[in-house]
Scaffold this motif. Structure first.
Motif, short mmCIF file in Angstrom:
data_model
loop_
_atom_site.label_atom_id
_atom_site.label_comp_id
_atom_site.label_asym_id
_atom_site.label_seq_id
_atom_site.Cartn_x
_atom_site.Cartn_y
_atom_site.Cartn_z
N GLU A 422 0.83 -1.22 0.00
CA GLU A 422 0.00 0.00 0.00
C GLU A 422 0.86 1.26 0.00
OE1 GLU A 422 -3.16 0.51 -0.44
OE2 GLU A 422 -3.75 -1.61 -0.45
N ASN A 423 2.06 1.16 0.58
CA ASN A 423 2.98 2.31 0.65
C ASN A 423 4.02 2.31 -0.48
OD1 ASN A 423 1.77 3.14 3.01
ND2 ASN A 423 3.23 2.08 4.32
N ALA A 424 3.93 1.33 -1.36
CA ALA A 424 4.97 1.18 -2.40
C ALA A 424 4.91 2.32 -3.41
CB ALA A 424 4.79 -0.15 -3.12
N ILE A 425 6.09 2.63 -3.95
CA ILE A 425 6.17 3.55 -5.09
C ILE A 425 6.63 2.72 -6.28
CG2 ILE A 425 7.38 5.51 -6.11
CD1 ILE A 425 7.72 6.45 -3.13
N HIS A 426 5.83 2.72 -7.34
CA HIS A 426 6.21 2.06 -8.60
C HIS A 426 6.67 3.15 -9.55
CE1 HIS A 426 4.42 -1.75 -7.33
NE2 HIS A 426 3.42 -1.04 -6.85
N MET A 427 7.89 3.01 -10.06
CA MET A 427 8.41 4.03 -10.96
C MET A 427 8.77 3.43 -12.31
SD MET A 427 11.44 6.76 -10.55
CE MET A 427 10.38 7.74 -9.53
N ALA A 428 8.08 3.89 -13.34
CA ALA A 428 8.42 3.50 -14.72
C ALA A 428 9.43 4.52 -15.24
CB ALA A 428 7.18 3.49 -15.59
N TRP A 429 10.53 4.01 -15.80
CA TRP A 429 11.57 4.91 -16.32
C TRP A 429 11.29 5.15 -17.80
CZ3 TRP A 429 15.05 6.09 -12.34
CH2 TRP A 429 16.02 7.04 -12.66
N ALA A 430 10.83 6.36 -18.12
CA ALA A 430 10.49 6.68 -19.52
C ALA A 430 11.77 7.08 -20.25
CB ALA A 430 9.48 7.82 -19.56
N THR A 431 12.19 6.26 -21.20
CA THR A 431 13.54 6.39 -21.75
C THR A 431 13.66 7.30 -22.96
OG1 THR A 431 13.04 4.28 -22.82
CG2 THR A 431 14.47 4.22 -20.88
N GLY A 432 12.58 7.62 -23.66
CA GLY A 432 12.69 8.49 -24.83
C GLY A 432 11.33 8.92 -25.34
N GLY A 433 11.31 10.01 -26.12
CA GLY A 433 10.04 10.41 -26.73
C GLY A 433 9.92 11.86 -27.12
N SER A 434 10.54 12.78 -26.38
CA SER A 434 10.26 14.20 -26.62
C SER A 434 10.78 14.71 -27.96
CB SER A 434 10.83 15.06 -25.49
OG SER A 434 12.23 14.95 -25.44
N MET A 435 11.71 13.98 -28.58
CA MET A 435 12.24 14.46 -29.86
C MET A 435 11.58 13.81 -31.07
SD MET A 435 16.27 15.03 -29.02
CE MET A 435 16.62 16.31 -30.22
N VAL A 436 10.61 12.93 -30.82
CA VAL A 436 9.91 12.28 -31.93
C VAL A 436 9.13 13.35 -32.70
CG1 VAL A 436 8.10 10.61 -32.56
CG2 VAL A 436 9.67 10.10 -30.67
N PRO A 437 9.31 13.44 -34.03
CA PRO A 437 8.56 14.44 -34.81
C PRO A 437 7.05 14.25 -34.65
CG PRO A 437 10.33 13.47 -36.13
CD PRO A 437 10.26 12.67 -34.86
N LYS A 438 6.32 15.36 -34.67
CA LYS A 438 4.87 15.35 -34.39
C LYS A 438 4.10 14.38 -35.30
CE LYS A 438 4.60 18.15 -30.96
NZ LYS A 438 4.38 17.51 -29.67
N GLU A 439 4.46 14.38 -36.60
CA GLU A 439 3.69 13.52 -37.52
C GLU A 439 3.91 12.04 -37.21
OE1 GLU A 439 7.54 14.65 -39.65
OE2 GLU A 439 6.07 15.63 -38.35
N ILE A 440 5.12 11.70 -36.71
CA ILE A 440 5.40 10.30 -36.37
C ILE A 440 4.68 9.94 -35.07
CG2 ILE A 440 7.25 8.70 -35.68
CD1 ILE A 440 8.96 10.11 -37.87
N MET A 441 4.65 10.88 -34.12
CA MET A 441 3.91 10.63 -32.87
C MET A 441 2.43 10.41 -33.17
SD MET A 441 4.19 10.08 -29.66
CE MET A 441 5.83 10.64 -29.16
N LYS A 442 1.90 11.14 -34.16
CA LYS A 442 0.49 10.94 -34.56
C LYS A 442 0.28 9.52 -35.09
CE LYS A 442 -0.86 15.69 -35.64
NZ LYS A 442 -0.78 16.69 -36.69
N GLU A 443 1.27 9.03 -35.87
CA GLU A 443 1.18 7.65 -36.39
C GLU A 443 1.21 6.64 -35.25
OE1 GLU A 443 4.30 6.99 -39.28
OE2 GLU A 443 3.76 8.81 -40.37
N TYR A 444 2.09 6.87 -34.26
CA TYR A 444 2.16 5.97 -33.10
C TYR A 444 0.81 5.95 -32.38
CZ TYR A 444 7.36 6.05 -33.25
OH TYR A 444 8.67 5.92 -33.60
N TYR A 445 0.23 7.14 -32.19
CA TYR A 445 -1.05 7.26 -31.48
C TYR A 445 -2.14 6.50 -32.23
CZ TYR A 445 -5.07 9.42 -29.16
OH TYR A 445 -6.23 9.61 -28.49
N LYS A 446 -2.15 6.70 -33.56
CA LYS A 446 -3.16 6.04 -34.40
C LYS A 446 -3.03 4.51 -34.31
CE LYS A 446 -4.80 5.93 -39.18
NZ LYS A 446 -4.24 5.83 -40.51
N LYS A 447 -1.79 4.04 -34.30
CA LYS A 447 -1.56 2.60 -34.20
C LYS A 447 -2.08 2.08 -32.86
CE LYS A 447 1.88 -0.75 -35.59
NZ LYS A 447 3.15 -0.97 -36.25
N GLY A 448 -1.82 2.84 -31.79
CA GLY A 448 -2.32 2.45 -30.47
C GLY A 448 -3.84 2.41 -30.44
#
Length: 455
Positions: A422-448
């Motif tokens: 109940e007191n645990a902290i779960h931390m996901a380490w987000a390794t990359g993403g902010s430099m992905v071009p917008k149009e490619i991020m849109k494709e990723y979103y669409k695929k999801g």
């Protein structure tokens, strides 16, 4: 294929000895806990690296901070320290509980290395650190610099001209190449990035725009590393950054842990015997997640539990740790194709240096399908407005795996943590993403979105 001999045994015998290998060969998702895991005080005695090594890396980055702040304006707010935020992702936690029908006690956080300045991924830690260390070594050796100097003097023609006589080479699936290419070119080095077939085109284009020479291969990461190493061996003025074996890269990643501790202190978050920290680290060859995990263990010892996360088609570190074969085994040896959209994790053979360093400190590892990464990518944007590349989502499903898989439940029970979740902290380490071009991020979103609609 089962009759093929590998390391003196038929593959069938390997799979009889390690039944989980069968599921991995079928590219099913697995959750593995490490039977070699030991208490920190016992495990650390077997490891050659120490807190002093990490401190030395921290001090070097502090010396370079005035230079970084001068040449990369986006770091001025942090006075030239390359660091990422850590945030609670309560909405995403609710989404995961809904998606997987799994109650998740404790808090869910995201370490946003996806938004590290300069190169937008975890590789901005180790990759940039090793380039800076090499630059410092050369300048000190030629008496162009002393450790007491203001390193912002390095942003001048004298230093650029000096470094132009030297080259740096690296093999990469993408993100490491970006961090090393951007930093090396900024200093004035000639830089060669050998890139595997998995590397995204936009990453190659960005590197070329920064002045790096990109060498492309039809095969995977191992070939890119091999060719980069070969190129450097033929030129005495060329320095090869070895993602598979580099102690310097590893130490650059380790520094993250002390900074996370400071962030926790500022947020009044305790990590102790009653408040356990579980960290889920997307893993390719192992340098980034291994360095972070080692740093975290140095600070939080037995109160932190680190798990590597890999794609189902590239489970090289899980395979190496489970069998004890480390760098002697590749996923291709067992007929797994190493093809995944999680390009930063598309590695067939793990780092032996990392596997052996962490083999008594890592709690376990698990695999996740590309489809799940895309589905979570879409949910992360919807629920938290955070954009990540597919590989960065591998860590996000970690708590679900730990709390729902029998091996995970068993791990919690054996470590006496049943009453503490109940007191645990779960931390996901987000390794990359902010430099992905917008149009490619849109494709990723669409695929999801398409994947979720099918489900």
């Amino acid at each position: 294929m089962n009759d093929r001999i590998f390391e003196g045994k038929p593959l069938k015998q390997w799979m009889d000895e390690y039944p989980m290998l069968r599921s991995m060969v079928e590219t099913d998702e697995v959750f593995w806990t490490n039977h070699k895991y030991e208490k920190f005080e016992d495990a650390i005695k077997k490891i050659g690296l120490t807190e002093d090594d990490v401190r030395e890396a921290e001090e070097r980055l502090e010396r370079f901070a005035p230079y970084i702040a001068k040449v990369f304006p986006q770091t001025r707010e942090t006075n030239g320290i390359i660091e990422s935020p850590v945030v609670f992702i309560d909405n995403m936690k609710k989404e995961l509980e809904k998606m997987y029908g799994q109650d998740m006690p404790g808090k869910l956080m995201l370490k946003c290395d996806s938004h590290l300045p300069i190169s937008g991924s975890i590789k901005a830690r180790g990759g940039i650190y090793e380039v800076l260390k090499h630059a410092e070594d050369l300048a000190l050796e030629k008496n162009m610099l002393s450790k007491d100097d203001d390193y912002s003097v390095m942003d001048g023609e004298k230093f650029k001209e000096f470094y132009s006589g030297y080259s740096i080479a690296v093999g990469s699936t993408g993100n490491l190449g970006l961090s090393i290419g951007i930093m090396s070119a900024q200093l004035g080095f000639k830089v060669y990035v050998h890139m595997s077939s998995d590397a995204k085109q936009w990453k190659k284009d960005m590197l070329r725009s920064k002045g790096a020479v990109v060498v492309e291969y039809d095969s995977d990461y191992s070939k890119a590393v091999e060719e980069g190493r070969k190129q450097a061996e033929s030129d005495p003025n060329m320095y090869f950054i070895d993602d598979e074996n580099s102690k310097n890269l590893f130490l650059g990643y380790c520094v993250a842990a002390g900074r996370l501790k400071k962030q926790f202190d500022e947020m009044n978050i305790a990590v102790d015997s009653d408040n356990q920290l579980f960290v889920y680290l997307p893993c390719g060859v192992g340098g980034g997640p291994g360095g972070v995990a080692f740093g975290l263990k140095l600070i939080f010892k037995d109160n932190v539990h680190c798990f590597f996360a890999e794609p189902t088609h590239s489970p090289c570190m899980t395979m190496g740790l489970m069998t004890g074969l480390h760098e002697k085994v590749s996923v291709q040896d067992f007929g797994i194709d190493n093809i995944t959209d999680a390009d930063g994790l598309a590695v067939g053979r793990p780092s032996g240096f990392v596997g052996k360093t962490l083999e008594n400190l890592i709690s376990g590892s698990y695999t996740v399908s590309d489809e799940k990464m895309y589905a979570m990518l879409k949910k992360m944007i919807d629920s938290e407005k955070i954009e990540l590349e597919p590989s960065a989502l591998a860590g996000v499903i970690g708590p679900v795996k730990l709390l729902s898989e029998e091996a995970g439940k068993d791990y919690i029970k054996k470590k006496g943590l049943d009453g503490k979740m109940e007191n645990a902290i779960h931390m996901a380490w987000a390794t990359g993403g902010s430099m992905v071009p917008k149009e490619i991020m849109k494709e990723y979103y669409k695929k999801g979105l398409e994947i979720l609609e099918r489900q």
